[in-house]
Motif scaffolding. Structure first.
Motif, PDB file in Angstrom:
ATOM      1  N   GLU A 159     -12.478   0.680   7.038  1.00 22.87           N
ATOM      2  CA  GLU A 159     -13.624   0.307   6.279  1.00 22.87           C
ATOM      3  C   GLU A 159     -14.142   1.807   6.897  1.00 22.87           C
ATOM      4  O   GLU A 159     -14.808   2.324   6.482  1.00 22.87           O
ATOM      5  CB  GLU A 159     -14.538  -0.899   6.269  1.00 22.87           C
ATOM      6  CG  GLU A 159     -13.223  -1.723   5.579  1.00 22.87           C
ATOM      7  CD  GLU A 159     -14.164  -3.354   5.331  1.00 22.87           C
ATOM      8  OE1 GLU A 159     -15.413  -3.397   6.401  1.00 22.87           O
ATOM      9  OE2 GLU A 159     -13.261  -3.759   4.617  1.00 22.87           O
ATOM     10  N   GLN A 160     -14.093   1.704   8.057  1.00 24.33           N
ATOM     11  CA  GLN A 160     -15.107   3.036   8.741  1.00 24.33           C
ATOM     12  C   GLN A 160     -14.122   4.302   8.320  1.00 24.33           C
ATOM     13  O   GLN A 160     -15.050   5.337   8.475  1.00 24.33           O
ATOM     14  CB  GLN A 160     -14.781   2.586  10.668  1.00 24.33           C
ATOM     15  CG  GLN A 160     -16.022   3.580  11.221  1.00 24.33           C
ATOM     16  CD  GLN A 160     -17.523   3.244  11.015  1.00 24.33           C
ATOM     17  OE1 GLN A 160     -17.605   2.324  10.506  1.00 24.33           O
ATOM     18  NE2 GLN A 160     -17.947   4.981  10.571  1.00 24.33           N
ATOM     19  N   LEU A 161     -13.217   4.227   8.781  1.00 21.30           N
ATOM     20  CA  LEU A 161     -12.454   5.627   8.432  1.00 21.30           C
ATOM     21  C   LEU A 161     -12.802   6.082   6.990  1.00 21.30           C
ATOM     22  O   LEU A 161     -12.669   7.372   6.779  1.00 21.30           O
ATOM     23  CB  LEU A 161     -11.075   5.720   8.394  1.00 21.30           C
ATOM     24  CG  LEU A 161     -10.281   5.539  10.491  1.00 21.30           C
ATOM     25  CD1 LEU A 161      -8.898   4.887   9.779  1.00 21.30           C
ATOM     26  CD2 LEU A 161     -10.432   6.377  10.591  1.00 21.30           C
ATOM     27  N   GLY A 194       0.482  -5.686  -3.416  1.00 23.57           N
ATOM     28  CA  GLY A 194      -0.665  -5.461  -3.044  1.00 23.57           C
ATOM     29  C   GLY A 194      -0.441  -4.220  -2.437  1.00 23.57           C
ATOM     30  O   GLY A 194      -1.083  -2.650  -3.003  1.00 23.57           O
ATOM     31  N   HIS A 195       1.179  -4.180  -1.421  1.00 27.91           N
ATOM     32  CA  HIS A 195       1.231  -3.176  -0.991  1.00 27.91           C
ATOM     33  C   HIS A 195       1.923  -1.615  -1.311  1.00 27.91           C
ATOM     34  O   HIS A 195       1.380  -0.912  -1.194  1.00 27.91           O
ATOM     35  CB  HIS A 195       1.928  -3.827   0.380  1.00 27.91           C
ATOM     36  CG  HIS A 195       1.446  -4.295   1.674  1.00 27.91           C
ATOM     37  ND1 HIS A 195       2.204  -4.278   3.240  1.00 27.91           N
ATOM     38  CD2 HIS A 195      -0.097  -5.273   1.480  1.00 27.91           C
ATOM     39  CE1 HIS A 195       1.013  -4.640   3.605  1.00 27.91           C
ATOM     40  NE2 HIS A 195       0.475  -5.648   2.931  1.00 27.91           N
ATOM     41  N   ARG A 196       2.489  -2.113  -2.150  1.00 24.96           N
ATOM     42  CA  ARG A 196       3.453  -0.942  -2.559  1.00 24.96           C
ATOM     43  C   ARG A 196       2.468   0.016  -3.465  1.00 24.96           C
ATOM     44  O   ARG A 196       2.765   1.435  -2.539  1.00 24.96           O
ATOM     45  CB  ARG A 196       4.387  -1.568  -4.039  1.00 24.96           C
ATOM     46  CG  ARG A 196       4.877  -0.199  -4.486  1.00 24.96           C
ATOM     47  CD  ARG A 196       6.003  -0.058  -5.365  1.00 24.96           C
ATOM     48  NE  ARG A 196       7.153  -0.445  -4.008  1.00 24.96           N
ATOM     49  CZ  ARG A 196       8.499  -1.166  -3.755  1.00 24.96           C
ATOM     50  NH1 ARG A 196       8.998  -1.692  -5.030  1.00 24.96           N
ATOM     51  NH2 ARG A 196       9.195  -1.010  -3.136  1.00 24.96           N
ATOM     52  N   PRO A 197       1.588  -0.316  -4.408  1.00 23.86           N
ATOM     53  CA  PRO A 197       0.596   1.137  -4.902  1.00 23.86           C
ATOM     54  C   PRO A 197      -0.845   1.316  -3.539  1.00 23.86           C
ATOM     55  O   PRO A 197      -0.740   2.540  -3.361  1.00 23.86           O
ATOM     56  CB  PRO A 197      -0.427   0.148  -5.687  1.00 23.86           C
ATOM     57  CG  PRO A 197      -0.425  -1.009  -5.689  1.00 23.86           C
ATOM     58  CD  PRO A 197       0.765  -1.661  -4.951  1.00 23.86           C
ATOM     59  N   ILE A 198      -0.741   0.809  -2.316  1.00 21.30           N
ATOM     60  CA  ILE A 198      -1.366   1.262  -1.678  1.00 21.30           C
ATOM     61  C   ILE A 198      -0.201   2.486  -0.817  1.00 21.30           C
ATOM     62  O   ILE A 198      -0.641   2.909  -0.318  1.00 21.30           O
ATOM     63  CB  ILE A 198      -2.356   0.405  -0.743  1.00 21.30           C
ATOM     64  CG1 ILE A 198      -3.124  -0.665  -1.050  1.00 21.30           C
ATOM     65  CG2 ILE A 198      -2.242   0.797   0.624  1.00 21.30           C
ATOM     66  CD1 ILE A 198      -3.974  -1.748  -0.620  1.00 21.30           C
ATOM     67  N   LYS A 199       1.299   2.784  -0.544  1.00 19.42           N
ATOM     68  CA  LYS A 199       1.984   2.988   0.323  1.00 19.42           C
ATOM     69  C   LYS A 199       2.185   3.801  -0.328  1.00 19.42           C
ATOM     70  O   LYS A 199       2.246   5.388  -0.266  1.00 19.42           O
ATOM     71  CB  LYS A 199       3.462   2.004   0.683  1.00 19.42           C
ATOM     72  CG  LYS A 199       2.902   1.035   2.141  1.00 19.42           C
ATOM     73  CD  LYS A 199       3.968   0.530   2.686  1.00 19.42           C
ATOM     74  CE  LYS A 199       4.975  -0.566   1.191  1.00 19.42           C
ATOM     75  NZ  LYS A 199       5.646  -1.131   2.268  1.00 19.42           N
ATOM     76  N   GLU A 200       2.355   3.649  -2.579  1.00 22.12           N
ATOM     77  CA  GLU A 200       2.482   4.978  -2.410  1.00 22.12           C
ATOM     78  C   GLU A 200       1.194   5.961  -2.655  1.00 22.12           C
ATOM     79  O   GLU A 200       1.552   7.140  -2.752  1.00 22.12           O
ATOM     80  CB  GLU A 200       2.681   4.005  -4.115  1.00 22.12           C
ATOM     81  CG  GLU A 200       4.260   4.075  -4.889  1.00 22.12           C
ATOM     82  CD  GLU A 200       4.424   3.088  -5.325  1.00 22.12           C
ATOM     83  OE1 GLU A 200       3.484   3.257  -6.415  1.00 22.12           O
ATOM     84  OE2 GLU A 200       5.065   2.996  -5.778  1.00 22.12           O
ATOM     85  N   GLU A 204      -9.762  12.583  -4.763  1.00 25.43           N
ATOM     86  CA  GLU A 204      -9.211  11.749  -5.565  1.00 25.43           C
ATOM     87  C   GLU A 204      -8.474  10.429  -5.389  1.00 25.43           C
ATOM     88  O   GLU A 204      -8.410   9.582  -5.712  1.00 25.43           O
ATOM     89  CB  GLU A 204      -8.996  12.790  -6.743  1.00 25.43           C
ATOM     90  CG  GLU A 204      -8.842  11.212  -7.882  1.00 25.43           C
ATOM     91  CD  GLU A 204      -7.213  11.132  -8.361  1.00 25.43           C
ATOM     92  OE1 GLU A 204      -7.356   9.863  -9.166  1.00 25.43           O
ATOM     93  OE2 GLU A 204      -6.720  11.901  -8.247  1.00 25.43           O
ATOM     94  N   LEU A 205      -7.489  10.739  -4.231  1.00 21.52           N
ATOM     95  CA  LEU A 205      -6.801   9.883  -4.103  1.00 21.52           C
ATOM     96  C   LEU A 205      -7.678   9.123  -3.001  1.00 21.52           C
ATOM     97  O   LEU A 205      -6.915   8.206  -2.813  1.00 21.52           O
ATOM     98  CB  LEU A 205      -5.689  10.630  -2.699  1.00 21.52           C
ATOM     99  CG  LEU A 205      -4.779  11.388  -4.321  1.00 21.52           C
ATOM    100  CD1 LEU A 205      -3.694  12.210  -2.919  1.00 21.52           C
ATOM    101  CD2 LEU A 205      -3.725  10.806  -4.881  1.00 21.52           C
ATOM    102  N   MET A 206      -7.890   9.787  -2.043  1.00 24.12           N
ATOM    103  CA  MET A 206      -9.059   9.057  -1.128  1.00 24.12           C
ATOM    104  C   MET A 206      -9.890   7.617  -1.664  1.00 24.12           C
ATOM    105  O   MET A 206      -9.721   5.598  -1.284  1.00 24.12           O
ATOM    106  CB  MET A 206      -9.781   9.291  -0.191  1.00 24.12           C
ATOM    107  CG  MET A 206      -9.046   9.741   1.047  1.00 24.12           C
ATOM    108  SD  MET A 206      -8.248   9.014   2.320  1.00 24.12           S
ATOM    109  CE  MET A 206      -9.349   8.600   3.002  1.00 24.12           C
ATOM    110  N   GLU A 207     -10.251   7.773  -2.934  1.00 23.39           N
ATOM    111  CA  GLU A 207     -11.110   6.973  -4.045  1.00 23.39           C
ATOM    112  C   GLU A 207     -10.552   5.725  -4.374  1.00 23.39           C
ATOM    113  O   GLU A 207     -10.939   5.012  -3.854  1.00 23.39           O
ATOM    114  CB  GLU A 207     -11.782   7.929  -5.258  1.00 23.39           C
ATOM    115  CG  GLU A 207     -13.163   8.412  -3.917  1.00 23.39           C
ATOM    116  CD  GLU A 207     -14.446   7.836  -3.572  1.00 23.39           C
ATOM    117  OE1 GLU A 207     -14.470   6.459  -4.039  1.00 23.39           O
ATOM    118  OE2 GLU A 207     -14.618   9.196  -2.688  1.00 23.39           O
ATOM    119  N   SER A 240     -10.540   1.759  -3.588  1.00 27.10           N
ATOM    120  CA  SER A 240     -10.079   0.923  -4.566  1.00 27.10           C
ATOM    121  C   SER A 240      -9.293   0.193  -4.077  1.00 27.10           C
ATOM    122  O   SER A 240      -9.862  -1.688  -3.830  1.00 27.10           O
ATOM    123  CB  SER A 240     -10.451   1.687  -5.850  1.00 27.10           C
ATOM    124  OG  SER A 240     -10.359   1.027  -6.599  1.00 27.10           O
ATOM    125  N   ALA A 241      -8.211   0.265  -3.701  1.00 24.39           N
ATOM    126  CA  ALA A 241      -6.597  -0.574  -3.822  1.00 24.39           C
ATOM    127  C   ALA A 241      -7.153  -1.184  -2.357  1.00 24.39           C
ATOM    128  O   ALA A 241      -6.794  -2.328  -2.204  1.00 24.39           O
ATOM    129  CB  ALA A 241      -4.891   0.196  -3.564  1.00 24.39           C
TER     130      ALA A 241
END
Length: 179
Positions: free
Chosen positions: A15-17, A71-77, A94-97, A101-102
Motif C-alpha cells: 500500500e505504501q508503494l 484472485g492471484h492470476r489477474p494480479i500477476k497478469e 492506468e495499469l497501476m490504477e 484496485s485488484a
C-alpha cells in the motif's frame, strides 16, 4: 510474527508503494517504484501460493481457499504488463490504477475473511511456525510475475525455486533494485 501478521505487514508495504508511485516526481522515480512493487508482490504471491494457502486449505478443508488463490492470476497478469513497461510508458499509470484496485480487493478478502477464519481454527504456534517459513522463503521466492505457472502444489513447489533463480539472475543483469 505469525503468518497472518507477516502477510498483513507485506500488505501495508505494498500500500505504501502505491502511495510512493503517486507521489513520485519523475518517470524514473515511478519506474523505480514499479520495479520494487513487481518484486514485492511477486514474492508475496508466490509465498502465499507455496506456503500460506496450502496450510489454510488443510485447516479449513472446504474449498474456501480456492477463491482467494484465484484472485492471484489477474494480479500477476497486471504485474507482467507493468514489468514490460519502460519509464514514461503512457500505459503504466492506468495499469497501476488497475493493479491497486485488484490488490485492494485481494487484501480485503484475505484480511477480512480468510485470515480471521484461519486464526479461529488453528493454534498460535502453528501460525508462528508458518510465519517463520514465509519469512525465510522471502530469500528464495520468485521476484517476477509468472501468471501462467502452476499455482498449486506439488508442481508449484518444484517450479518455484527454479523460477526464482532465473528471476534473480535477470534482476541482477538488468540492475533491478534488491529488496
Amino acid at each position: 510474527m505469525d503468518a497472518t501478521e507477516l502477510l498483513r505487514h507485506d500488505h501495508r508495504v505494498v500500500e505504501q508503494l502505491f502511495r510512493d508511485y503517486r507521489a513520485a516526481k519523475s518517470d524514473a522515480q515511478r519506474r523505480g517504484v514499479v520495479e520494487i512493487l513487481v518484486r514485492e508482490l511477486s514474492k508475496h504471491a508466490a509465498l502465499e501460493e507455496v506456503l500460506f494457502y496450502p496450510f489454510a486449505a488443510q485447516v479449513l478443508a472446504d474449498g474456501h481457499v480456492d477463491q482467494h488463490l484465484a484472485g492471484h492470476r489477474p494480479i500477476k497478469e497486471l504485474l507482467l504488463e507493468l514489468d514490460r513497461c519502460q519509464a514514461g510508458d503512457p500505459a503504466q499509470d492506468e495499469l497501476m490504477e488497475r493493479l491497486a484496485s485488484a490488490v485492494e480487493r485481494h487484501v480485503r478478502d484475505d484480511e477480512d475473511d480468510l485470515m480471521p477464519l484461519l486464526c479461529s481454527q488453528t493454534d498460535e504456534q502453528a501460525l508462528r511456525e508458518l510465519g517463520q517459513e514465509i519469512d525465510q522463503g522471502k530469500q528464495r521466492a520468485p521476484t517476477r510475475p509468472h501468471p501462467h505457472a502452476p499455482d498449486k502444489p506439488p508442481v508449484l513447489a518444484l517450479a518455484a525455486p527454479v523460477v526464482a533463480i532465473y528471476d534473480r539472475l535477470r534482476d541482477r543483469m538488468q540492475g533491478r533494485p534488491r529488496t
